[in-house]
Scaffold this motif. Sequence first.
Motif, PDB file in Angstrom:
ATOM      1  N   LEU A 124       0.819  -1.211   0.000  1.00 34.41           N
ATOM      2  CA  LEU A 124       0.000   0.000   0.000  1.00 34.41           C
ATOM      3  C   LEU A 124       0.855   1.264   0.000  1.00 34.41           C
ATOM      4  O   LEU A 124       0.517   2.255  -0.648  1.00 34.41           O
ATOM      5  CB  LEU A 124      -0.942   0.002   1.208  1.00 34.41           C
ATOM      6  N   ARG A 125       1.982   1.219   0.715  1.00 39.23           N
ATOM      7  CA  ARG A 125       2.840   2.396   0.814  1.00 39.23           C
ATOM      8  C   ARG A 125       3.793   2.520  -0.374  1.00 39.23           C
ATOM      9  O   ARG A 125       3.851   3.554  -1.036  1.00 39.23           O
ATOM     10  CB  ARG A 125       3.653   2.317   2.114  1.00 39.23           C
ATOM     11  N   GLU A 126       4.524   1.448  -0.653  1.00 36.13           N
ATOM     12  CA  GLU A 126       5.616   1.502  -1.632  1.00 36.13           C
ATOM     13  C   GLU A 126       5.109   1.409  -3.070  1.00 36.13           C
ATOM     14  O   GLU A 126       5.640   2.047  -3.967  1.00 36.13           O
ATOM     15  CB  GLU A 126       6.595   0.355  -1.363  1.00 36.13           C
ATOM     16  N   VAL A 127       4.079   0.597  -3.279  1.00 42.23           N
ATOM     17  CA  VAL A 127       3.599   0.354  -4.641  1.00 42.23           C
ATOM     18  C   VAL A 127       2.457   1.287  -5.018  1.00 42.23           C
ATOM     19  O   VAL A 127       2.452   1.871  -6.097  1.00 42.23           O
ATOM     20  CB  VAL A 127       3.155  -1.121  -4.793  1.00 42.23           C
ATOM     21  N   LEU A 128       1.499   1.443  -4.133  1.00 38.48           N
ATOM     22  CA  LEU A 128       0.308   2.242  -4.450  1.00 38.48           C
ATOM     23  C   LEU A 128       0.375   3.662  -3.908  1.00 38.48           C
ATOM     24  O   LEU A 128      -0.539   4.448  -4.118  1.00 38.48           O
ATOM     25  CB  LEU A 128      -0.935   1.531  -3.915  1.00 38.48           C
ATOM     26  N   ASP A 129       1.463   3.961  -3.177  1.00 45.10           N
ATOM     27  CA  ASP A 129       1.702   5.320  -2.684  1.00 45.10           C
ATOM     28  C   ASP A 129       0.573   5.815  -1.776  1.00 45.10           C
ATOM     29  O   ASP A 129       0.183   6.989  -1.825  1.00 45.10           O
ATOM     30  CB  ASP A 129       1.897   6.282  -3.862  1.00 45.10           C
ATOM     31  N   TYR A 130       0.042   4.930  -0.946  1.00 43.81           N
ATOM     32  CA  TYR A 130      -0.985   5.324   0.010  1.00 43.81           C
ATOM     33  C   TYR A 130      -0.347   6.102   1.155  1.00 43.81           C
ATOM     34  O   TYR A 130       0.794   5.860   1.538  1.00 43.81           O
ATOM     35  CB  TYR A 130      -1.681   4.087   0.588  1.00 43.81           C
ATOM     36  N   SER A 131      -1.101   7.037   1.703  1.00 46.90           N
ATOM     37  CA  SER A 131      -0.642   7.767   2.881  1.00 46.90           C
ATOM     38  C   SER A 131      -0.744   6.845   4.092  1.00 46.90           C
ATOM     39  O   SER A 131      -1.466   5.834   4.072  1.00 46.90           O
ATOM     40  CB  SER A 131      -1.498   9.011   3.097  1.00 46.90           C
ATOM     41  N   TYR A 132      -0.046   7.201   5.171  1.00 44.83           N
ATOM     42  CA  TYR A 132      -0.133   6.392   6.388  1.00 44.83           C
ATOM     43  C   TYR A 132      -1.550   6.425   6.957  1.00 44.83           C
ATOM     44  O   TYR A 132      -2.005   5.459   7.576  1.00 44.83           O
ATOM     45  CB  TYR A 132       0.877   6.879   7.422  1.00 44.83           C
ATOM     46  N   SER A 133      -2.240   7.510   6.732  1.00 37.72           N
ATOM     47  CA  SER A 133      -3.623   7.615   7.181  1.00 37.72           C
ATOM     48  C   SER A 133      -4.502   6.602   6.454  1.00 37.72           C
ATOM     49  O   SER A 133      -5.337   5.923   7.058  1.00 37.72           O
ATOM     50  CB  SER A 133      -4.148   9.031   6.942  1.00 37.72           C
ATOM     51  N   GLU A 134      -4.314   6.489   5.134  1.00 43.11           N
ATOM     52  CA  GLU A 134      -5.095   5.541   4.338  1.00 43.11           C
ATOM     53  C   GLU A 134      -4.750   4.098   4.709  1.00 43.11           C
ATOM     54  O   GLU A 134      -5.630   3.230   4.767  1.00 43.11           O
ATOM     55  CB  GLU A 134      -4.841   5.783   2.849  1.00 43.11           C
ATOM     56  N   ILE A 135      -3.458   3.838   4.941  1.00 40.19           N
ATOM     57  CA  ILE A 135      -3.029   2.494   5.329  1.00 40.19           C
ATOM     58  C   ILE A 135      -3.623   2.126   6.682  1.00 40.19           C
ATOM     59  O   ILE A 135      -4.115   1.003   6.886  1.00 40.19           O
ATOM     60  CB  ILE A 135      -1.488   2.405   5.375  1.00 40.19           C
ATOM     61  N   ALA A 136      -3.572   3.070   7.606  1.00 41.05           N
ATOM     62  CA  ALA A 136      -4.119   2.832   8.946  1.00 41.05           C
ATOM     63  C   ALA A 136      -5.606   2.490   8.869  1.00 41.05           C
ATOM     64  O   ALA A 136      -6.093   1.591   9.565  1.00 41.05           O
ATOM     65  CB  ALA A 136      -3.891   4.054   9.823  1.00 41.05           C
ATOM     66  N   GLN A 137      -6.323   3.209   8.007  1.00 49.30           N
ATOM     67  CA  GLN A 137      -7.756   2.965   7.853  1.00 49.30           C
ATOM     68  C   GLN A 137      -8.007   1.579   7.257  1.00 49.30           C
ATOM     69  O   GLN A 137      -8.913   0.856   7.683  1.00 49.30           O
ATOM     70  CB  GLN A 137      -8.377   4.035   6.955  1.00 49.30           C
ATOM     71  N   ALA A 138      -7.184   1.186   6.290  1.00 46.70           N
ATOM     72  CA  ALA A 138      -7.366  -0.109   5.628  1.00 46.70           C
ATOM     73  C   ALA A 138      -7.083  -1.276   6.562  1.00 46.70           C
ATOM     74  O   ALA A 138      -7.706  -2.333   6.469  1.00 46.70           O
ATOM     75  CB  ALA A 138      -6.468  -0.194   4.396  1.00 46.70           C
ATOM     76  N   LEU A 139      -6.133  -1.092   7.478  1.00 46.20           N
ATOM     77  CA  LEU A 139      -5.688  -2.194   8.334  1.00 46.20           C
ATOM     78  C   LEU A 139      -6.192  -2.088   9.772  1.00 46.20           C
ATOM     79  O   LEU A 139      -5.819  -2.915  10.615  1.00 46.20           O
ATOM     80  CB  LEU A 139      -4.152  -2.260   8.331  1.00 46.20           C
ATOM     81  N   ASP A 140      -6.992  -1.087  10.044  1.00 47.27           N
ATOM     82  CA  ASP A 140      -7.507  -0.865  11.406  1.00 47.27           C
ATOM     83  C   ASP A 140      -6.363  -0.733  12.414  1.00 47.27           C
ATOM     84  O   ASP A 140      -6.368  -1.347  13.489  1.00 47.27           O
ATOM     85  CB  ASP A 140      -8.446  -2.012  11.835  1.00 47.27           C
ATOM     86  N   LYS A 141      -5.388   0.071  12.051  1.00 52.36           N
ATOM     87  CA  LYS A 141      -4.249   0.338  12.930  1.00 52.36           C
ATOM     88  C   LYS A 141      -4.050   1.842  13.030  1.00 52.36           C
ATOM     89  O   LYS A 141      -4.648   2.616  12.262  1.00 52.36           O
ATOM     90  CB  LYS A 141      -2.976  -0.326  12.384  1.00 52.36           C
ATOM     91  N   THR A 142      -3.206   2.272  13.944  1.00 53.55           N
ATOM     92  CA  THR A 142      -2.907   3.695  14.053  1.00 53.55           C
ATOM     93  C   THR A 142      -1.848   4.070  13.016  1.00 53.55           C
ATOM     94  O   THR A 142      -1.093   3.210  12.538  1.00 53.55           O
ATOM     95  CB  THR A 142      -2.378   4.045  15.452  1.00 53.55           C
ATOM     96  N   GLU A 143      -1.793   5.364  12.679  1.00 57.97           N
ATOM     97  CA  GLU A 143      -0.764   5.827  11.748  1.00 57.97           C
ATOM     98  C   GLU A 143       0.626   5.552  12.310  1.00 57.97           C
ATOM     99  O   GLU A 143       1.534   5.153  11.576  1.00 57.97           O
ATOM    100  CB  GLU A 143      -0.941   7.326  11.486  1.00 57.97           C
ATOM    101  N   GLU A 144       0.773   5.773  13.602  1.00 59.51           N
ATOM    102  CA  GLU A 144       2.079   5.555  14.241  1.00 59.51           C
ATOM    103  C   GLU A 144       2.517   4.102  14.108  1.00 59.51           C
ATOM    104  O   GLU A 144       3.666   3.809  13.836  1.00 59.51           O
ATOM    105  CB  GLU A 144       1.987   5.931  15.728  1.00 59.51           C
ATOM    106  N   ASN A 145       1.568   3.194  14.293  1.00 60.08           N
ATOM    107  CA  ASN A 145       1.857   1.765  14.170  1.00 60.08           C
ATOM    108  C   ASN A 145       2.281   1.425  12.748  1.00 60.08           C
ATOM    109  O   ASN A 145       3.223   0.667  12.514  1.00 60.08           O
ATOM    110  CB  ASN A 145       0.620   0.949  14.565  1.00 60.08           C
ATOM    111  N   CYS A 146       1.587   1.991  11.783  1.00 56.58           N
ATOM    112  CA  CYS A 146       1.912   1.736  10.372  1.00 56.58           C
ATOM    113  C   CYS A 146       3.299   2.273  10.016  1.00 56.58           C
ATOM    114  O   CYS A 146       4.053   1.634   9.269  1.00 56.58           O
ATOM    115  CB  CYS A 146       0.855   2.360   9.464  1.00 56.58           C
ATOM    116  N   ARG A 147       3.654   3.428  10.571  1.00 54.83           N
ATOM    117  CA  ARG A 147       4.986   3.983  10.338  1.00 54.83           C
ATOM    118  C   ARG A 147       6.059   3.060  10.916  1.00 54.83           C
ATOM    119  O   ARG A 147       7.108   2.836  10.292  1.00 54.83           O
ATOM    120  CB  ARG A 147       5.102   5.371  10.980  1.00 54.83           C
ATOM    121  N   LYS A 148       5.803   2.529  12.103  1.00 52.96           N
ATOM    122  CA  LYS A 148       6.772   1.633  12.736  1.00 52.96           C
ATOM    123  C   LYS A 148       6.924   0.340  11.929  1.00 52.96           C
ATOM    124  O   LYS A 148       8.030  -0.170  11.762  1.00 52.96           O
ATOM    125  CB  LYS A 148       6.335   1.321  14.169  1.00 52.96           C
TER     126      LYS A 148
END
Length: 289
Positions: A124-148
């Motif tokens: 989602l991040r590297e290939v589709l260029d999703y923001s951390y906010s979008e990734i967090a929403q897709a995976l039901d995680k926090t943005e901070e968790n996705c960044r880590k």
Amino acid sequence: MKLEIIYKKHLSLLTSIAYRMLGSLADAEDIVQEVFLEVQQLDTDHVYNMKAYLVKSVTNRCINFLKSARKRREVYVGPWLPEPQITLSEQNPMELVVKDEAISYAFLVMLNQLNAVERAVFILREVLDYSYSEIAQALDKTEENCRKIYSRIKKKLHQDVPVPSSNMEKEDALIQSFILASKTGNFDNFVSMLTDDAILTMDGGGKVRGALRPIISRHRILALFKGIVPRGYFEGNLLPVHINNQKGILLMRNDQPTLVICFGWDLQQEHIKRIFIISNPDKLKHIQV
């Protein structure tokens, strides 16, 4: 919005995500169909962002699938490699459902180093260029968790992320060298195009004979080729094809796809670092020639 319109609008994106997550086009198509069957039961007028909903549904189904498939892959005979996506050279690679020039077969193999959630974050991040906010929403995680998670992935992969070749002449020379070598049995010129620590991985799935462990170093790869060519391993019609939008080789025998050969370049795009040979018939049955 009518389901047919939703289907046509998002099919390519969802299949691309599922295929990259699972490494199997058949499984990817099944996941996407399951999600659309689920959508049929919904009142879509109340879905605020249909694309985000579908991406989330497909991604999480893929994560669950990978977790359940882990045990099956642990008992798989020999190395497990993704299902290659084939296009004949005279066809237009952009006609494929799964389209993205940045995704090479070596990239798909590299994703196997990641667990299911890491794979989702990375795609989602590297290939589709999703923001951390979008990734967090897709995976039901926090943005901070996705960044880590993403930071952990970078450390895990180091410099292993494959770089698609941009030198068509060098790719053509590589393909022609291999085809010629398979006919003459002299692989010296082809092997000179490999890095010293090149790795050959074969996936026969226990159904077709192949090396059960990766072959490491150009000298051992040369020895293997010299050993299997006299036994007719490459006997048949070797065709230049596009494999995940990079050039590779398809072996046809008795009008049936028999094996696929893919290559991964080094970071300088000067030499071949990885060779993949897929001969498991289950992973070739979708190929139409």
